[in-house]
Design a protein around this motif. Structure first.
Motif, PDB file in Angstrom:
ATOM      1  N   GLY A 156      50.231  32.534  60.216  1.00 25.97           N
ATOM      2  CA  GLY A 156      51.194  31.603  59.635  1.00 25.97           C
ATOM      3  C   GLY A 156      51.019  31.426  58.144  1.00 25.97           C
ATOM      4  O   GLY A 156      51.355  30.370  57.592  1.00 25.97           O
ATOM      5  N   ALA A 157      50.511  32.442  57.463  1.00 23.34           N
ATOM      6  CA  ALA A 157      50.275  32.344  56.025  1.00 23.34           C
ATOM      7  C   ALA A 157      51.590  32.155  55.274  1.00 23.34           C
ATOM      8  O   ALA A 157      52.636  32.680  55.668  1.00 23.34           O
ATOM      9  CB  ALA A 157      49.571  33.607  55.528  1.00 23.34           C
ATOM     10  N   ASP A 158      51.539  31.386  54.196  1.00 22.71           N
ATOM     11  CA  ASP A 158      52.700  31.220  53.326  1.00 22.71           C
ATOM     12  C   ASP A 158      52.766  32.403  52.365  1.00 22.71           C
ATOM     13  O   ASP A 158      51.809  32.671  51.621  1.00 22.71           O
ATOM     14  CB  ASP A 158      52.594  29.915  52.530  1.00 22.71           C
ATOM     15  N   LEU A 159      53.893  33.079  52.355  1.00 23.16           N
ATOM     16  CA  LEU A 159      54.062  34.242  51.485  1.00 23.16           C
ATOM     17  C   LEU A 159      54.945  33.879  50.303  1.00 23.16           C
ATOM     18  O   LEU A 159      56.021  33.290  50.482  1.00 23.16           O
ATOM     19  CB  LEU A 159      54.702  35.402  52.252  1.00 23.16           C
ATOM     20  N   PRO A 160      54.527  34.220  49.094  1.00 20.94           N
ATOM     21  CA  PRO A 160      55.416  34.012  47.945  1.00 20.94           C
ATOM     22  C   PRO A 160      56.642  34.915  48.038  1.00 20.94           C
ATOM     23  O   PRO A 160      56.704  35.850  48.853  1.00 20.94           O
ATOM     24  CB  PRO A 160      54.534  34.371  46.745  1.00 20.94           C
ATOM     25  N   ALA A 161      57.622  34.638  47.172  1.00 21.70           N
ATOM     26  CA  ALA A 161      58.915  35.330  47.254  1.00 21.70           C
ATOM     27  C   ALA A 161      58.777  36.842  47.138  1.00 21.70           C
ATOM     28  O   ALA A 161      59.443  37.593  47.862  1.00 21.70           O
ATOM     29  CB  ALA A 161      59.849  34.797  46.166  1.00 21.70           C
ATOM     30  N   ALA A 162      57.918  37.316  46.232  1.00 23.83           N
ATOM     31  CA  ALA A 162      57.794  38.766  46.046  1.00 23.83           C
ATOM     32  C   ALA A 162      57.275  39.434  47.309  1.00 23.83           C
ATOM     33  O   ALA A 162      57.750  40.508  47.705  1.00 23.83           O
ATOM     34  CB  ALA A 162      56.869  39.062  44.865  1.00 23.83           C
ATOM     35  N   GLU A 163      56.298  38.810  47.961  1.00 18.82           N
ATOM     36  CA  GLU A 163      55.766  39.386  49.193  1.00 18.82           C
ATOM     37  C   GLU A 163      56.794  39.328  50.310  1.00 18.82           C
ATOM     38  O   GLU A 163      56.913  40.271  51.106  1.00 18.82           O
ATOM     39  CB  GLU A 163      54.500  38.636  49.617  1.00 18.82           C
ATOM     40  N   GLN A 164      57.535  38.236  50.386  1.00 19.27           N
ATOM     41  CA  GLN A 164      58.568  38.154  51.421  1.00 19.27           C
ATOM     42  C   GLN A 164      59.612  39.244  51.228  1.00 19.27           C
ATOM     43  O   GLN A 164      60.090  39.847  52.198  1.00 19.27           O
ATOM     44  CB  GLN A 164      59.217  36.770  51.402  1.00 19.27           C
ATOM     45  N   VAL A 212      58.128  42.456  52.480  1.00 17.48           N
ATOM     46  CA  VAL A 212      58.098  42.467  53.944  1.00 17.48           C
ATOM     47  C   VAL A 212      59.496  42.715  54.498  1.00 17.48           C
ATOM     48  O   VAL A 212      59.669  43.428  55.498  1.00 17.48           O
ATOM     49  CB  VAL A 212      57.518  41.140  54.475  1.00 17.48           C
ATOM     50  N   ALA A 213      60.512  42.140  53.847  1.00 17.31           N
ATOM     51  CA  ALA A 213      61.890  42.349  54.302  1.00 17.31           C
ATOM     52  C   ALA A 213      62.249  43.826  54.286  1.00 17.31           C
ATOM     53  O   ALA A 213      62.883  44.346  55.204  1.00 17.31           O
ATOM     54  CB  ALA A 213      62.851  41.552  53.418  1.00 17.31           C
ATOM     55  N   ARG A 214      61.837  44.522  53.249  1.00 20.21           N
ATOM     56  CA  ARG A 214      62.113  45.968  53.188  1.00 20.21           C
ATOM     57  C   ARG A 214      61.342  46.715  54.263  1.00 20.21           C
ATOM     58  O   ARG A 214      61.832  47.686  54.838  1.00 20.21           O
ATOM     59  CB  ARG A 214      61.757  46.494  51.794  1.00 20.21           C
ATOM     60  N   LEU A 215      60.136  46.251  54.550  1.00 18.60           N
ATOM     61  CA  LEU A 215      59.319  46.905  55.573  1.00 18.60           C
ATOM     62  C   LEU A 215      59.960  46.795  56.955  1.00 18.60           C
ATOM     63  O   LEU A 215      59.885  47.721  57.768  1.00 18.60           O
ATOM     64  CB  LEU A 215      57.925  46.273  55.587  1.00 18.60           C
ATOM     65  N   LEU A 216      60.627  45.667  57.214  1.00 25.43           N
ATOM     66  CA  LEU A 216      61.243  45.481  58.529  1.00 25.43           C
ATOM     67  C   LEU A 216      62.358  46.488  58.793  1.00 25.43           C
ATOM     68  O   LEU A 216      62.669  46.790  59.937  1.00 25.43           O
ATOM     69  CB  LEU A 216      61.791  44.054  58.647  1.00 25.43           C
ATOM     70  N   GLY A 217      62.958  46.985  57.728  1.00 30.28           N
ATOM     71  CA  GLY A 217      64.013  47.976  57.911  1.00 30.28           C
ATOM     72  C   GLY A 217      63.514  49.307  58.416  1.00 30.28           C
ATOM     73  O   GLY A 217      64.311  50.152  58.853  1.00 30.28           O
ATOM     74  N   PRO A 243      65.698  36.685  51.634  1.00 25.94           N
ATOM     75  CA  PRO A 243      65.654  38.125  51.942  1.00 25.94           C
ATOM     76  C   PRO A 243      64.951  38.435  53.258  1.00 25.94           C
ATOM     77  O   PRO A 243      65.409  39.283  54.026  1.00 25.94           O
ATOM     78  CB  PRO A 243      64.897  38.713  50.739  1.00 25.94           C
ATOM     79  N   LEU A 244      63.842  37.738  53.513  1.00 28.17           N
ATOM     80  CA  LEU A 244      63.101  38.026  54.740  1.00 28.17           C
ATOM     81  C   LEU A 244      63.856  37.515  55.963  1.00 28.17           C
ATOM     82  O   LEU A 244      63.944  38.202  56.992  1.00 28.17           O
ATOM     83  CB  LEU A 244      61.713  37.392  54.665  1.00 28.17           C
ATOM     84  N   ALA A 245      64.411  36.310  55.872  1.00 27.57           N
ATOM     85  CA  ALA A 245      65.191  35.795  56.998  1.00 27.57           C
ATOM     86  C   ALA A 245      66.395  36.689  57.264  1.00 27.57           C
ATOM     87  O   ALA A 245      66.761  36.950  58.422  1.00 27.57           O
ATOM     88  CB  ALA A 245      65.644  34.364  56.711  1.00 27.57           C
ATOM     89  N   ALA A 246      67.018  37.183  56.205  1.00 26.87           N
ATOM     90  CA  ALA A 246      68.170  38.070  56.375  1.00 26.87           C
ATOM     91  C   ALA A 246      67.763  39.375  57.040  1.00 26.87           C
ATOM     92  O   ALA A 246      68.484  39.920  57.887  1.00 26.87           O
ATOM     93  CB  ALA A 246      68.827  38.349  55.025  1.00 26.87           C
ATOM     94  N   ALA A 247      66.592  39.888  56.676  1.00 33.96           N
ATOM     95  CA  ALA A 247      66.128  41.136  57.288  1.00 33.96           C
ATOM     96  C   ALA A 247      65.877  40.944  58.775  1.00 33.96           C
ATOM     97  O   ALA A 247      66.197  41.819  59.587  1.00 33.96           O
ATOM     98  CB  ALA A 247      64.854  41.608  56.586  1.00 33.96           C
ATOM     99  N   VAL A 248      65.309  39.803  59.141  1.00 35.01           N
ATOM    100  CA  VAL A 248      65.085  39.537  60.565  1.00 35.01           C
ATOM    101  C   VAL A 248      66.423  39.403  61.283  1.00 35.01           C
ATOM    102  O   VAL A 248      66.609  39.917  62.396  1.00 35.01           O
ATOM    103  CB  VAL A 248      64.239  38.258  60.753  1.00 35.01           C
ATOM    104  N   ALA A 249      67.375  38.701  60.647  1.00 35.22           N
ATOM    105  CA  ALA A 249      68.692  38.530  61.267  1.00 35.22           C
ATOM    106  C   ALA A 249      69.403  39.865  61.444  1.00 35.22           C
ATOM    107  O   ALA A 249      70.148  40.065  62.406  1.00 35.22           O
ATOM    108  CB  ALA A 249      69.544  37.587  60.416  1.00 35.22           C
TER     109      ALA A 249
END
Length: 755
Positions: A297-305, A308-313, A334-340
Motif C-alpha cells: 500500500g505504498a504511496d507513489l508519487p505522480a511520476a512513479e504512478q 506504472v500506468a505504462r507498465l500495465l499496458g 494516469p494510473l487509475a485510467a490505465a486500470v480502467a
C-alpha cells in the motif's frame, strides 16, 4: 546439457606438456565457449595464507565460484586451492568448469550451485573423458527462507546494507556502469549476499549478474560482483564500489526497487519477491513501485504512478488487479485510467469512478493519453459501477457550480457525458449564465466541445447571461459563430441578445430586412432596451430602402412604424433618393396615408402627395389648397424633402399659363407666395420663363398686389439687357400688358415707342 572441464597443474596433460592446463573435458565441448572459460580458471591464495599451509589451512581457504558469459553460453566455475603440484611446489589449484547453454539455468540462479553435489574436489586423470551433465542439481545451502532468517539476525544494519547493495547492482545491470567489490573475512557471508541479491532480481537479470565469490586480484576481474578478503590489496582507483562488510553500511541514495525489495525481505514476503522478479529486468524500479503499491500500500508519487500506468499496458500478472481496484482512491489519474482501460471489471469499475472524480476536479485530465494509441479512460465511454454513481453525480454537480470559466465548465460536461452521468439542464443553464463576463472567450469552440445533450442548456444559459451583461460584453461574445448557433431560437424574452442575432441574420442573408424588422418589433419591450432596438434597426436599414420593402413594411408593421425614428425616416430616404420620380414614390406615400400613421412619417408622405398632386389639380382652389398644405408641412418634414417637394411643386406650376399662375399667386398666403416665387426665381429661368415671370409681375402690380421680391426682380430684368424683341412680340397684342410694362419702367425707359 552442460559440458565439463577440469583445470589444474599436471606433469603431463593430454597434449603431453607440463603445467597448468585443461586436463579433461566433455566430448563435443564447443571451441569458442571452451576458450572463453579460461579467464575464469584462476586462483590466488589470500596474502595472509601460510606459504606452506597444512591440509586444514588449505580447506579453510576461500572457494572461488564464478559465473559469467562465455560467447553465446555461460561459464560456471569453481576453483579451490590444492597446495602442492606434481613437482612439490605450492600454488596449485583445481578448477572445475561447466559450460552451460541459456536454457540450462531456467528457473535456477547460478549462486544456488554453491556447495552443489556436482562439483568435483579433485581432477580426473589427465586425458580422461568427462561426461555431459544432463541434469544440473543445485545445492541446498542457500534457500530463501534461511537467507531471510540470516538477514533478520543481522538487524536493521543488514537491511540497510541490502538496499545499498541492491542499488549498486541495479545501476550496474540497468545503467551499464559500476562494479561491486565485497570485502569480508568470511567467504560464506559474501556468498550469502550474492545469493540474497540473486533472489531479489528477475531471472533474466540474474543471468547477466556475473560474480566471483573470491578473488585474490579484484582489480583484474571483470565480474559485476567480486568477493575478496581484507588482506587483498585493492588499488584506490579501482573501477568499482568497495564495500567492507565488517563496517557499518554506508549511506547510499537508493531507489524504489532497492527499498521495496528491502521491505519485502524484512516482511519475509517471499511471494512478493517472486512477483517482483516476474516482471523482468528492463525497469525494476517501476515494477517495484507496482509491487509496493499492491503488496504494502505504498504511496507513489505522480511520476512513479505514470510509469506504472505504462507498465500495465504490457499485460501484468493477474494478481495485481484486485489490490489496484481496492486502492483506487489512492491512484492518480494516469494510473487509475490505465486500470480502467486494461483491468478486469472488478478493478476497472472503481478506477473508472476514480478517473471521473479526478477529471471533474481538473477536466484537462480527461484529454490525457496513456500511449500512442490509447485514449484516456474518460475520453471514451467508461462504465461507472452503480455503487459509485451517486458519489460521482454529486461531484459532477459540485464541479459544475464552482467552474470559473466556460472552458472548465464544458470540460465538466464532457467528463459527465463520457461517464454517463446525468446533470439537470437547469443547473447547467444557471452555471453558464454566471460565467458570462468580460473573460468569456472562444464561445464557438466551447460550444463545439459541448456534448450534444447539453448544448441547448448551454445556449440557454449563454443567452440569459448575455442579457444580463453589459453591451460591451454582449458585443464581444456574439461572434458570427455564436449568432449562427442562436439563430432560430425563440429569443423574444431576451431582446438585447435577440437584436444582435437578428442583425447578424440580415447581414448573412438569412433574413430579409422586413422580416428582421418584424422580429425586432415582436421582442419584449423590457425597460432599457429601446436604444438597442433602435440601434439594431439602424444596422438593418443602413442601406437605402426600396419601394417594395416599404410597401411590405407598412402593410405588416402598420402603426408600429411611427414608434421608431429609423422606421419613420425610411420613406423620406426613399423619396429623397428617387428625387420624387416614379409611381412607386406616390404609391408608398399613399399607403402611409391609408395606414393611418402619425408623426413625421405621415408629414413626409403628405408633403410628397401635395407636391405630386399639383399636376392633377382640377381647379385653382385645389391648387391653392395643395400649395398651402405643402407650406404648412414644410417645417415638419425632412430638410432634403422640403427642397424636393418645393422644387417639384414649382416646376409643376411653372407649366401653367401666366394668367393662371397670376391668379394662384394672388390667392396664396404671403408665406406660400414667397417660397414658390423663390423657387421660380432661383431656377435660372430661360427667356420664355423670364417673360412669363415678368408678365406675372406686371399683372399682379396692375391688380394692386405688390410682391416686392418679384417687382425687384422685374426692375432688375428690364434695367438690364431686356430682350425687347421677345417681349414686344409677347406683349404687343395685349395692350394692358404693354401699358403695365410701361408704367413699371417709367420714367426710366421708353417702351414700345410711346411715352
Amino acid at each position: 546439457m552442460a559440458w565439463q572441464l577440469h583445470y589444474t597443474s599436471a606433469a603431463a596433460g593430454p597434449s603431453g606438456r607440463a603445467g597448468f592446463q585443461v586436463v579433461a573435458e566433455s566430448p563435443g565441448l564447443p571451441a569458442g565457449p571452451g576458450a572463453r572459460v579460461t579467464p575464469y580458471l584462476t586462483y590466488r591464495p589470500p596474502p595472509s595464507a601460510p606459504a606452506a599451509p597444512s591440509p586444514e589451512e588449505i580447506r579453510a581457504m576461500p572457494v572461488a565460484m564464478s559465473y559469467g558469459p562465455a560467447d553465446d553460453h555461460y561459464a560456471l566455475v569453481r576453483c579451490h586451492y590444492l597446495g602442492r603440484d606434481y613437482s612439490g611446489r605450492y600454488g596449485n589449484f583445481f578448477g572445475h568448469a561447466l559450460v552451460l547453454a541459456g536454457d540450462d539455468l531456467v528457473g535456477v540462479r547460478p549462486i544456488e550451485f554453491w556447495r552443489a553435489p556436482l562439483w568435483a574436489d579433485t581432477p580426473v586423470t589427465p586425458g580422461a573423458s568427462l561426461s555431459e551433465l544432463a541434469e544440473l542439481m543445485p545445492g541446498t545451502a542457500l534457500d530463501p527462507d534461511s537467507l531471510g532468517q540470516w538477514l533478520a539476525a543481522g538487524g536493521p544494519g543488514a537491511y540497510r546494507r541490502l538496499s545499498g547493495l541492491l542499488e549498486l547492482v541495479r545501476r550496474g545491470l540497468v545503467e551499464g556502469y559500476g562494479r561491486l567489490i565485497l570485502v569480508g573475512a568470511d567467504c560464506e557471508e559474501i556468498v550469502r549476499w550474492i545469493a540474497v541479491i540473486s533472489y531479489s532480481l528477475a531471472w533474466e537479470a540474474v543471468t547477466r549478474l556475473s560474480f566471483v565469490t573470491y578473488s585474490g586480484d579484484p582489480a583484474a576481474t571483470t565480474q559485476l560482483i567480486v568477493g575478496t578478503t581484507p588482506d587483498v590489496w585493492i588499488p584506490r582507483d579501482v573501477d568499482a564500489t568497495v564495500v567492507a562488510l565488517a563496517d557499518e553500511p554506508a549511506a547510499i541514495e537508493t531507489g524504489r526497487f532497492s527499498e521495496t525489495v528491502r521491505e519485502l525481505w524484512q516482511a519475509m514476503d517471499l511471494d512478493g519477491i517472486d512477483e517482483l522478479a516476474a516482471f523482468g529486468p528492463d525497469d525494476p524500479d517501476t515494477a517495484a513501485a507496482l509491487v509496493a503499491l499492491c503488496r504494502t500500500g505504498a504511496d507513489l508519487p505522480a511520476a512513479e504512478q505514470a510509469a506504472v500506468a505504462r507498465l500495465l499496458g504490457d499485460g501484468p500478472p493477474e494478481w495485481v488487479w484486485p489490490p489496484l481496484g481496492e486502492r483506487a482512491d489512492r491512484l492518480g489519474y494516469p494510473l487509475a485510467a490505465a486500470v480502467a482501460l486494461h483491468g478486469p471489471a472488478t478493478a476497472a469499475g472503481p478506477c473508472a469512478a476514480r478517473c471521473v472524480l479526478l477529471a471533474l476536479r481538473d477536466p484537462a485530465l480527461a484529454a490525457l493519453d496513456l500511449g500512442p494509441h490509447e485514449p484516456s479512460a474518460v475520453s471514451r465511454k467508461v462504465a461507472v459501477p452503480e455503487a459509485y454513481r451517486e458519489e460521482v453525480a454529486g461531484a459532477a454537480r459540485e464541479a459544475l457550480g464552482v467552474a470559473d470559466r466556460l472552458e472548465r465548465l464544458v470540460g465538466v460536461l464532457r467528463v459527465a457525458d463520457a461517464a454517463g452521468i446525468g446533470l439537470p439542464g437547469r443547473e447547467v443553464e444557471r452555471a453558464v449564465a454566471a460565467l458570462v463576463d468580460a473573460r468569456l472567450t472562444d464561445v464557438p469552440g466551447q460550444l463545439e466541445r459541448t456534448p450534444y445533450r447539453w448544448r441547448e442548456a448551454l445556449l440557454a444559459g449563454l443567452v440569459t447571461g448575455l442579457e444580463r451583461a453589459t453591451s460591451a460584453v454582449r458585443e464581444s461574445a456574439l461572434t458570427p459563430e455564436v449568432c449562427r448557433a442562436l439563430a432560430g431560437r425563440d429569443l423574444r424574452a431576451t431582446p438585447g441578445t435577440a437584436a444582435a442575432v437578428i442583425v447578424w441574420e440580415v447581414k448573412s442573408a438569412r433574413l430579409d430586412r422586413v422580416e428582421a424588422t418584424m422580429r425586432l418589433l415582436a421582442l419584449d419591450h423590457a425597460p432599457g432596451t429601446a436604444r438597442e432596438r433602435e440601434a439594431a434597426l439602424g444596422d438593418i436599414w443602413r442601406e437605402e430602402p426600396t419601394a417594395t420593402e416599404l410597401r411590405r413594411l407598412i402593410e405588416e408593421a402598420g402603426r408600429q412604424v411611427q414608434d421608431y425614428y429609423v422606421l419613420n425616416s425610411l420613406p423620406a430616404r426613399l423619396f429623397v433618393r428617387t428625387g420624387l420620380r416614379g409611381e412607386d414614390v406616390v404609391e408608398v406615400a399613399d399607403r402611409i396615408r391609408k395606414a393611418g400613421l402619425q408623426g413625421s412619417v405621415i408629414d413626409d408622405a403628405e408633403a410628397v402627395l401635395a407636391a405630386t398632386g399639383l399636376a392633377h389639380a382640377g381647379s385653382l382652389n385645389q391648387a391653392v389648397a395643395e400649395v398651402e398644405r405643402l407650406t404648412g408641412l414644410n417645417p415638419r418634414i425632412d430638410p432634403e424633402l422640403v427642397t424636393l417637394t418645393r422644387d417639384r411643386a414649382a416646376r409643376t406650376l411653372a407649366e401653367q399659363e401666366p394668367k393662371s399662375r397670376t391668379a394662384l399667386m394672388r390667392k396664396l398666403s404671403r408665406q406660400s407666395r414667397d417660397w414658390l416665387l423663390e423657387q421660380w426665381l432661383t431656377a435660372r429661368p430661360n427667356r420664355a420663363e423670364q417673360a412669363a415671370l415678368l408678365e406675372i409681375a406686371i399683372r399682379l402690380r396692375e391688380e394692386g398686389v405688390h410682391v416686392p421680391r418679384l417687382e425687384e426682380w422685374a426692375y432688375s430684368l428690364v434695367r438690364g439687357r431686356l430682350p425687347f424683341g421677345s417681349v414686344d412680340s409677347r406683349f404687343r397684342k395685349d395692350r394692358e400688358l404693354a401699358e403695365g410694362l410701361r408704367r413699371l419702367m417709367k420714367p426710366k425707359r421708353r417702351v414700345f415707342g410711346g411715352d
